[in-house]
Design a protein around this motif. Structure first.
Motif, PDB file in Angstrom:
ATOM      1  N   GLY A  11       0.834  -1.206   0.000  1.00  0.00           N
ATOM      2  CA  GLY A  11       0.000   0.000   0.000  1.00  0.00           C
ATOM      3  C   GLY A  11       0.862   1.246   0.000  1.00  0.00           C
ATOM      4  N   LYS A  71      -0.645   2.981   7.093  1.00  0.00           N
ATOM      5  CA  LYS A  71      -1.877   3.593   6.627  1.00  0.00           C
ATOM      6  C   LYS A  71      -1.808   5.100   6.797  1.00  0.00           C
ATOM      7  CE  LYS A  71      -6.373   3.713   5.742  1.00  0.00           C
ATOM      8  NZ  LYS A  71      -6.889   3.593   4.444  1.00  0.00           N
ATOM      9  N   CYS A  73      -3.993   8.561   6.178  1.00  0.00           N
ATOM     10  CA  CYS A  73      -5.337   9.065   5.918  1.00  0.00           C
ATOM     11  C   CYS A  73      -5.284  10.564   5.654  1.00  0.00           C
ATOM     12  CB  CYS A  73      -6.254   8.805   7.108  1.00  0.00           C
ATOM     13  SG  CYS A  73      -6.451   7.073   7.488  1.00  0.00           S
TER      14      CYS A  73
END
Length: 75
Positions: A11, A71, A73
């Motif tokens: 990712g 991750k 955001c």
């Protein structure tokens, strides 16, 4: 990152994080995978290093000494 030869960022977006790592650890081969095609295309245009490869998440294969999945955001 001692004794590591391969690193996968799962990712990776456009690859900014592993690009910075690839500059610091030039003896490690970095691979970033991302499902968003435009991020891979943009990252490959922006970040060019012999020890860095960005590719589509559907093409993941191989063994890696280390893996990250961070991750991020944004709104």
């Amino acid at each position: 990152m001692k004794n590591k030869k391969t690193f996968l960022d799962f990712g990776c977006g456009p690859g900014t994080f592993i690009y910075l790592l690839s500059k610091k650890y030039s003896k490690i081969n970095f691979t970033g995978i991302e499902s968003l095609r435009t991020a891979v295309i943009n990252g490959n245009k922006k970040y060019k290093r012999k020890n860095l490869e960005l590719k589509n998440a559907r093409k993941i294969s191989g063994n890696y000494d280390a893996i990250s999945a961070i991750k991020c955001c944004t709104r």
